[in-house]
Design a protein around this motif. Structure first.
Motif, PDB file in Angstrom:
ATOM      1  N   PRO A  18      -3.400  23.213  -0.397  1.00 19.36           N
ATOM      2  CA  PRO A  18      -3.674  23.024   1.025  1.00 19.36           C
ATOM      3  C   PRO A  18      -2.443  22.798   1.900  1.00 19.36           C
ATOM      4  N   LYS A  19      -1.320  22.387   1.317  1.00 16.33           N
ATOM      5  CA  LYS A  19      -0.222  21.890   2.147  1.00 16.33           C
ATOM      6  C   LYS A  19       1.131  22.441   1.706  1.00 16.33           C
ATOM      7  N   PRO A  20       2.005  22.717   2.668  1.00 13.80           N
ATOM      8  CA  PRO A  20       3.333  23.192   2.305  1.00 13.80           C
ATOM      9  C   PRO A  20       4.263  22.068   1.838  1.00 13.80           C
ATOM     10  N   PHE A  21       3.934  20.840   2.181  1.00 11.91           N
ATOM     11  CA  PHE A  21       4.736  19.712   1.702  1.00 11.91           C
ATOM     12  C   PHE A  21       3.929  18.438   1.836  1.00 11.91           C
ATOM     13  N   MET A  22       4.348  17.433   1.075  1.00 15.26           N
ATOM     14  CA  MET A  22       3.771  16.100   1.192  1.00 15.26           C
ATOM     15  C   MET A  22       4.943  15.143   1.370  1.00 15.26           C
ATOM     16  N   THR A  23       4.716  14.089   2.116  1.00 14.63           N
ATOM     17  CA  THR A  23       5.728  13.039   2.184  1.00 14.63           C
ATOM     18  C   THR A  23       5.106  11.796   1.559  1.00 14.63           C
ATOM     19  N   ALA A  33       0.861  -1.190   0.000  1.00 22.02           N
ATOM     20  CA  ALA A  33       0.000   0.000   0.000  1.00 22.02           C
ATOM     21  C   ALA A  33       0.890   1.230   0.000  1.00 22.02           C
ATOM     22  N   SER A  34       0.605   2.132  -0.907  1.00 24.31           N
ATOM     23  CA  SER A  34       1.359   3.384  -0.951  1.00 24.31           C
ATOM     24  C   SER A  34       0.535   4.489  -0.300  1.00 24.31           C
ATOM     25  N   PHE A  35       1.196   5.574   0.014  1.00 24.96           N
ATOM     26  CA  PHE A  35       0.475   6.643   0.720  1.00 24.96           C
ATOM     27  C   PHE A  35       1.188   7.968   0.545  1.00 24.96           C
ATOM     28  N   TRP A  36       0.474   9.018   0.869  1.00 23.19           N
ATOM     29  CA  TRP A  36       1.038  10.361   0.924  1.00 23.19           C
ATOM     30  C   TRP A  36       0.310  11.140   1.986  1.00 23.19           C
ATOM     31  N   LYS A  37       0.987  12.133   2.508  1.00 22.88           N
ATOM     32  CA  LYS A  37       0.334  13.005   3.492  1.00 22.88           C
ATOM     33  C   LYS A  37       1.185  14.245   3.750  1.00 22.88           C
ATOM     34  N   VAL A  39      15.314  11.572  -0.564  1.00 25.45           N
ATOM     35  CA  VAL A  39      14.893  12.536  -1.582  1.00 25.45           C
ATOM     36  C   VAL A  39      14.181  13.687  -0.863  1.00 25.45           C
ATOM     37  N   GLY A  40      14.861  14.812  -0.757  1.00 24.32           N
ATOM     38  CA  GLY A  40      14.361  15.894   0.090  1.00 24.32           C
ATOM     39  C   GLY A  40      13.654  16.989  -0.668  1.00 24.32           C
ATOM     40  N   GLN A  41      12.983  17.848   0.104  1.00 27.46           N
ATOM     41  CA  GLN A  41      12.351  19.042  -0.467  1.00 27.46           C
ATOM     42  C   GLN A  41      13.275  20.231  -0.189  1.00 27.46           C
ATOM     43  N   LYS A  42      13.506  21.068  -1.216  1.00 22.63           N
ATOM     44  CA  LYS A  42      14.541  22.100  -1.115  1.00 22.63           C
ATOM     45  C   LYS A  42      14.406  23.017   0.095  1.00 22.63           C
ATOM     46  N   ASN A  43      13.185  23.451   0.397  1.00 26.73           N
ATOM     47  CA  ASN A  43      13.058  24.423   1.485  1.00 26.73           C
ATOM     48  C   ASN A  43      12.969  23.767   2.864  1.00 26.73           C
ATOM     49  N   ALA A  44      13.005  22.449   2.923  1.00 24.29           N
ATOM     50  CA  ALA A  44      12.973  21.772   4.226  1.00 24.29           C
ATOM     51  C   ALA A  44      14.398  21.744   4.785  1.00 24.29           C
ATOM     52  N   PRO A  45      14.544  21.759   6.115  1.00 21.31           N
ATOM     53  CA  PRO A  45      15.889  21.756   6.671  1.00 21.31           C
ATOM     54  C   PRO A  45      16.613  20.453   6.307  1.00 21.31           C
TER      55      PRO A  45
END
Lengths: 790, 159
Positions: A625-630, A450-454, A721-727
Motif C-alpha cells: 500500500p505504501k512507498p515508505f513508512m516512517t 508508545a511506538s508507531f509507524w505510518k 536512518v534513511g530510505q535509499k530512494n528518498a532525497p
C-alpha cells in the motif's frame, strides 16, 4: 549522516513575509465587484425539508440571489462522492447547509440568511456507531448505490456502511491457539476538530473565455482542480486554482473543501466573483472534522512474549459524509497494528454514516487513533506476561528486510529503524527509573511509551513532478505543486537544490504563492508525502539540469560529458578549475566566441510515481500500500492530580528514525505535533446534545492547548536512518510527530495509578469515571485529604 | 445602522481621520481603512487572540474594541515594527528561531513578544507563557515561539 553545506542545517525559512505582515492568505484576497455568500445551516440533525421560503430574504437591499439544493442536482467528492452542494430533500446533520444567499455586502447576505424560513419534518437521528449498525436503523443515504466512488472503496447500499475493508493474514484460529495470554479491550475516541487558525474561505469567478478561477484555503491545489472539474463537468484545463499561504490545514483542508459552492454561485451569476468566508462557528459546523472511533481488539501472545494473533473490529463514525473518511477506514484497516510483526491478523474496518458533521482527513489519517488502542494492548499483554513493555516491543518490532507487513508484503530492507527509536526514546525518558514522588500525596507520576509507524495513504499512482528553471543571474526558480500550510516542505526542497547545485540557498526560490497553471503537478499535499515524493521528482529534475550543464560545458571545452563536474554553481572540467562556466552564463543558453548560441534556456524536469505500490486484494488486503513508512517512538512522564483529576505532561520525548533536511523545521513539527497530540489526549471533543446539536463550536468550549499547557520539557531526536530512494534519505515527519501521545499518556497514567484509559479525551470527568470503575479505593484514600478528613 | 461617526487614529505613526459605523470593530477599521494586512480574524469573540495589536501601549484583541472606543488611540501592528530590509529584534528572533509555521497567528505573537521585550525584559518563562496564553497557535506547540522571545530579550539587551 554525511556533512553537507545546506542539507541537515537549520537554515531559516524563506517565508519571512509572515513576520512582516505582508503574507497573503485566501482570507486576504479581494476582487473588484466581488459578491458575498452566506450559508444557512439546518437546525436538525436529520429531517426532511418540507419547504424553504426565501421571499423575505430577496427583499433585503443588496441581495442578488438565493440558492437551494435543487439548483444543484448532483454530488461531489473524492473517494466516495456522497456530498450534496446544498442539502437536497433531507438534512443529514445539524448545520447542514440548506440554502445560500449571495449579496453585494456581507451585512446584506447575513441579514437575508436570517430571514430564510425552512420547514422540517424531523426524522430519527442516528448518532452512534451502534445505532447506525442496527438492522432497523434509519438509512442516512437512501440511494448509496448511485454514488460514484473509487474502485478500492466498498460501500454497502441499503445500510449505513460507507466502506468495508477486510484484512486477513495467516491463520487467526491457529494464532489464538498458540497464544498463552490474550488481551481483549474496547477503545473510543470522539469526533474532534482540526481547529486551524484560518477559517476556510473561497473566492471564485468565471471569466468570459470560460476559465474558472479559484482562490481558497486548501492544502492541495491540484486536488481542488481535479475534483472541481470532475464533479462539475468542467474541462480541467479551464480550471485554475490559486494557492496562497494557508493558515493551517492538518488534513482538514485536503481534497476538495467547499470550493464548488462559490464556483457554482459565480457560474449562475454571470461569472461575478463570489466570496464565501466562514466564521469560526460556521467552520465548526460546515467544514468536515475528524471521525470518531470504536476499536474492539483481541490480541494474543505466547509466554515468551511473541505476538501471535490479532483480531479487530474497527469502526469509524464518519458523520453524514464519509467522502474522505472511507480512505481513513482503509488506512487503519490495512495497518491495524503497531510497528510489530504479527503473523496472524483478522481485521474488519467499517466506516459508518451517522447524523453528525461530515468528517475528513486529519494529521495521522487514523494512525494516532489506531495506536492509542494497539499500544495499550501491548502494555496490557506485557503486564499479563510479567514482562517489561519495552522488552515486549523490542521482541516484536518490525525488522526491515525480514518482517512482513499486515498486507503480507515484506518490509523493505532500508525501511528504517523501529527498534532504534524504541531504545533511544526509553533512554531519554529514563525508562526503568521510578519517577520522583511528588510531595503532595494526591499526586502521582508515571512514565509511558508508545511506538508507531505510518506511511502515506494514497492511490497507487499518486504522482509528483518538479521543474527547475535557471534565471539570468544564476538564481533558480523551483516549480512544485506542494502546498505551504506551515510545514515548510518547499523550503527544505530549496535546501536540496542549493546543495545539489552548490549555490547559496538565498538564490533558490520556491514561490509559496502560485497557480495550478504555472507550477508542476503534484497529487496532494498530505500524508507527510511531499518531501519524499516531490523530493524525488526534484532530484530527477536536478539530474536533468546538471546533465544539460555538462552537455554545454563539454561542447565549450571540447571534452567528454563525463569529464565535467558540477560544483559551486558551475560546470567545470575535472581537475581544471579554471575551465568553468557558471549557471548565469548558461541560463539562457551559452554564446560561443563567434556569436553562435547553443542549447537555449536551462530547464530541468523530473517526475515521480511510487511505482512499487499496488491495489490491495478486496478479500485479504494483500498488496503493497505504501512507498515508505516512517518509524518512531514517543515517551512521556505525566503527573496525575487526584484532587482535580487533571493530568499534566511533564516531559515528552519524540524519536523518529528518519534523517531530516532542516532540523529547525523538523523540530517545529515535533513540538507542534506533541502539543497537538497532548491536547487531543486531554481536552478535545466535539460535544453533541442528545438530538445531535453541536454544543461547542467555539474556542471557549472546544479547548485547544495554549502556551501554559505545554510540557515542561520537550525533546526530539532524529536517528538519521534513511530510505535509499528518498532525497538524502529523508522522509516527511509532519504526521508522525502526533501519533504517540494519547497512547503514551494512557500508558503513563496506568504506570502512575494503575487505571487503564480506554476513552478519550482524558478529561477530569472521564478520568474519574475510569478510577471509579477500576480502582475506587484511590478515591477513598483521597477522602483523607479532603475537608480535614480523618 | 446607517449613522456614521468620524474617528481619528494614529496607526504605526500615521495619523488619519476615518468615517466608521459605530458598531464597527477596530479589526475591520484597521484592515479596511488603514490597509493593515497583518491583522486577521479568527473567532471575533476574543478567544483566539490572533487579531492582537498594541493600542496605547497595551495588548488588545482588536475584534473586541469598537471603533469609537479607539478614537484618538495610537495603534501599533507588525507593519510598524520594521523598516524595509531592517527587521526589529523580535522579528529577527522569530525568523532565526523558527518561531512561526503557517503564520496566521504570527503577527499576534510578534506583538505580544514585542510588548514583553519592551515592558518585561526580565520576564520568567512562566510569565511569558501567561501572556501568550491569550493567543492560540495550532502549529508550533509554542516552544519555538517562547525560545524566540527569550532570544529577542537577549538581542535587545546586547543592542
Amino acid at each position: 549522516m554525511k556533512a553537507y553545506k545546506y542539507v541537515g542545517k537549520p537554515i531559516p525559512r524563506q517565508d519571512v513575509s509572515k513576520v512582516f505582515g505582508d503574507a497573503i492568505y485566501a482570507y486576504d484576497v479581494k476582487l473588484p465587484g466581488m459578491l458575498y455568500a452566506k450559508l444557512v445551516g439546518s437546525t436538525y440533525a436529520h429531517a426532511r425539508i418540507k419547504r424553504i421560503d426565501y421571499s423575505k430574504a430577496l427583499k433585503v437591499p443588496g441581495v442578488i440571489k438565493v440558492f437551494t439544493g435543487e439548483d444543484f442536482p448532483f454530488k461531489v467528492g473524492i473517494y466516495a462522492a456522497d456530498r450534496d452542494v446544498l442539502a437536497r430533500g433531507k438534512v443529514l446533520y445539524y448545520g447542514h447547509p440548506v440554502a445560500g444567499v449571495v449579496a453585494e455586502t456581507p451585512e446584506a447576505a447575513e441579514e437575508a440568511a436570517e430571514l430564510i424560513e425552512v420547514e422540517y419534518e424531523p426524522l430519527e437521528p442516528v448518532l452512534t456507531i451502534e445505532d447506525a449498525l442496527r438492522p432497523d436503523a434509519p438509512l442516512i443515504h437512501e440511494h448509496m448505490e448511485e454514488y460514484r466512488h473509487a474502485s478500492f472503496i466498498y460501500p454497502r447500499p441499503g445500510t449505513n456502511i460507507a466502506n468495508y475493508l477486510k484484512l486477513r493474514k495467516g491463520d487467526i484460529k491457529k494464532g489464538f491457539e498458540e497464544a498463552d495470554v490474550v488481551v481483549e479491550s474496547e477503545y473510543r475516541e470522539p469526533l474532534i476538530s482540526h481547529a486551524y487558525m484560518e477559517n476556510w474561505v473561497g473566492i471564485a469567478r468565471v471569466l468570459s473565455d470560460g476559465t474558472v478561477e479559484v482562490w481558497s484555503s486548501h492544502q492541495s491545489p491540484f486536488a481542488v482542480r481535479h475534483l472541481l472539474a470532475a464533479s462539475l463537468g468542467l474541462p480541467i484545463g479551464k480550471v485554475v486554482v490559486h494557492h496562497t499561504f494557508v493558515g493551517g490545514g492538518f488534513g482538514g483542508k485536503a481534497g476538495l473543501l467547499l470550493e464548488h459552492i462559490p464556483v457554482l454561485f459565480s457560474m449562475k451569476l454571470g461569472g461575478r466573483p463570489v466570496r464565501l468566508e466562514l466564521n469560526r462557528e460556521e467552520n465548526f459546523l460546515f467544514m468536515a472534522q475528524r471521525a470518531g472511533y470504536l476499536f474492539k481488539m483481541k490480541t494474543g501472545a505466547t509466554k515468551d512474549g511473541r505476538l501471535v494473533a490479532h483480531y479487530g473490529e474497527y469502526y469509524l463514525d464518519a458523520g453524514a459524509y464519509a467522502d474522505y473518511t472511507v480512505n481513513i477506514g482503509r488506512s487503519v484497516g490495512f495497518v491495524p497494528t503497531g510497528p510489530y510483526e504479527v503473523p496472524n491478523i483478522h481485521v474488519d474496518s467499517i466506516t459508518v454514516y451517522t447524523n453528525k458533521v461530515p468528517t475528513t482527513a486529519f494529521r495521522g489519517f487514523g494512525m494516532q487513533e489506531m495506536h492509542f488502542a494497539f499500544e495499550q494492548q501491548i502494555d496490557q499483554l506485557a503486564e499479563k506476561l510479567g514482562m517489561d513493555p519495552l522488552e515486549l516491543r523490542l521482541k516484536n518490532a518490525i525488522v526491515p528486510g525480514k518482517s512482513y507487513l499486515p498486507t503480507q508484503v515484506r518490509v523493505r530492507e532500508d525501511a528504517g529503524d523501529p527498534a532504534g527509536t524504541m531504545k533511544r526514546a526509553a533512554e531519554l525518558i529514563g525508562w526503568g527509573k521510578k519517577p520522583e514522588k511528588p510531595d503532595e500525596p494526591w499526586k502521582f507520576r508515571g512514565i509511558g511509551i508508545a511506538s508507531f509507524w505510518k506511511g502515506p495513504v494514497q492511490p497507487s499512482n499518486a504522482a509528483s513532478s518538479a521543474i527547475v528553471k535557471v534565471n539570468e543571474d544564476g538564481s533558480v526558480d523551483v516549480l512544485v505543486g506542494t502546498g505551504e500550510m506551515g510545514q515548510g516542505t518547499i523550503y527544505a526542497l530549496a535546501q536540496i537544490v542549493a546543495e545539489e547545485l552548490g549555490i547559496p540557498v538565498e538564490k533558490v526560490r520556491v514561490a509559496p504563492i502560485r497557480s495550478t497553471d504555472s507550477v508542476a503537478y503534484t497529487w496532494q499535499t498530505v500524508g507527510s508525502r511531499g518531501l519524499f515524493s516531490e523530493g524525488q521528482a526534484l532530484m530527477r529534475a536536478l539530474d536533468d539540469l546538471k546533465n544539460q550543464m555538462r552537455e554545454i560545458a563539454a561542447r565549450v571545452f571540447n571534452v567528454f560529458k563525463d569529464e565535467i563536474e558540477i560544483k559551486d554553481g558551475k560546470a567545470c572540467v575535472k581537475g581544471k578549475p579554471w575551465e568553468c562556466i557558471s549557471l548565469a552564463e548558461m541560463a539562457l543558453g551559452y554564446t560561443l566566441p563567434n556569436g553562435n548560441a547553443i542549447h537555449g534556456p536551462l530547464i530541468g524536469r523530473g517526475s515521480h510515481v511510487p511505482s512499487q505500490t499496488t491495489y490491495l486484494d478486496p478479500e485479504t488486503g494483500r498488496g503493497e500500500p505504501k512507498p515508505f513508512m516512517t518509524f518512531g517512538t514517543g515517551a512521556v512522564e505525566v503527573e496525575v492530580d487526584l484532587l482535580n483529576m487533571r493530568v499534566r505532561v511533564l516531559k515528552a520525548v519524540t524519536v523518529l528514525d528518519t534523517p531530516v533536511i532542516n532540523p529547525g523545521l523538523a523540530l517545529g513539527q515535533a513540538y507542534g505535533g506533541a502539543v497537538m497530540g497532548i491536547s487531543i489526549a486531554l481536552n478535545e471533543e466535539l460535544k453533541l446534545t442528545k438530538d445531535g446539536r453541536l454544543l461547542n463550536p467555539n474556542f471557549t468550549d472546544y479547548k485547544v492547548a495554549r502556551a501554559g499547557d505545554i510540557p515542561v520539557e520537550m525533546v526530539a531526536e532524529f536517528l538519521g536512518v534513511g530510505q535509499k530512494n528518498a532525497p538524502y534519505g529523508a522522509k516527511g515527519v509532519g504526521e508522525l510527530t502526533m501519533l504517540a501521545w494519547p497512547a503514551a499518556i494512557a500508558n503513563a497514567i496506568y504506570n502512575a495509578i494503575g487505571v487503564r484509559i480506554r476513552k478519550l479525551p482524558i478529561t477530569p470527568d472521564n478520568l474519574l469515571e475510569a478510577i471509579k470503575e477500576q480502582r475506587p479505593e484511590l478515591l477513598k484514600e483521597l477522602d483523607k485529604y479532603l475537608l480535614g478528613g480523618e | 445602522m446607517a449613522e456614521t461617526i468620524t474617528i481619528r487614529l494614529k496607526v504605526n505613526g500615521v495619523e488619519k481621520e476615518v468615517t466608521v459605523k459605530p458598531n464597527e470593530r477596530l479589526l475591520d477599521v484597521l484592515r479596511e481603512k488603514f490597509y493593515i494586512n497583518s491583522v486577521k480574524a479568527g473567532c471575533l469573540r476574543g478567544e483566539c487572540g490572533i487579531c492582537t495589536v498594541i493600542m496605547n501601549g497595551k495588548l488588545v484583541k482588536s475584534c473586541l474594541v469598537l471603533a469609537p472606543e479607539a478614537d484618538g488611540a495610537e495603534i501599533l501592528t507588525v507593519e510598524g515594527l520594521s523598516r524595509p530590509g531592517k527587521p526589529s529584534v523580535v522579528q529577527r528572533a522569530f525568523i532565526e528561531k523558527f518561531g512561526f509555521q503557517c503564520g496566521f497567528c504570527t503577527p499576534a505573537f510578534i506583538m505580544a513578544a514585542y510588548w514583553i521585550v519592551e515592558n518585561m525584559p526580565d520576564a520568567s518563562e512562566k510569565e511569558i507563557k501567561e501572556i501568550l496564553n491569550s493567543v492560540i497557535c495550532r502549529c508550533t506547540g509554542y516552544k519555538q515561539i517562547i525560545e524566540a522571545i527569550k532570544y529577542a530579550i537577549e538581542l535587545k539587551k546586547q543592542a
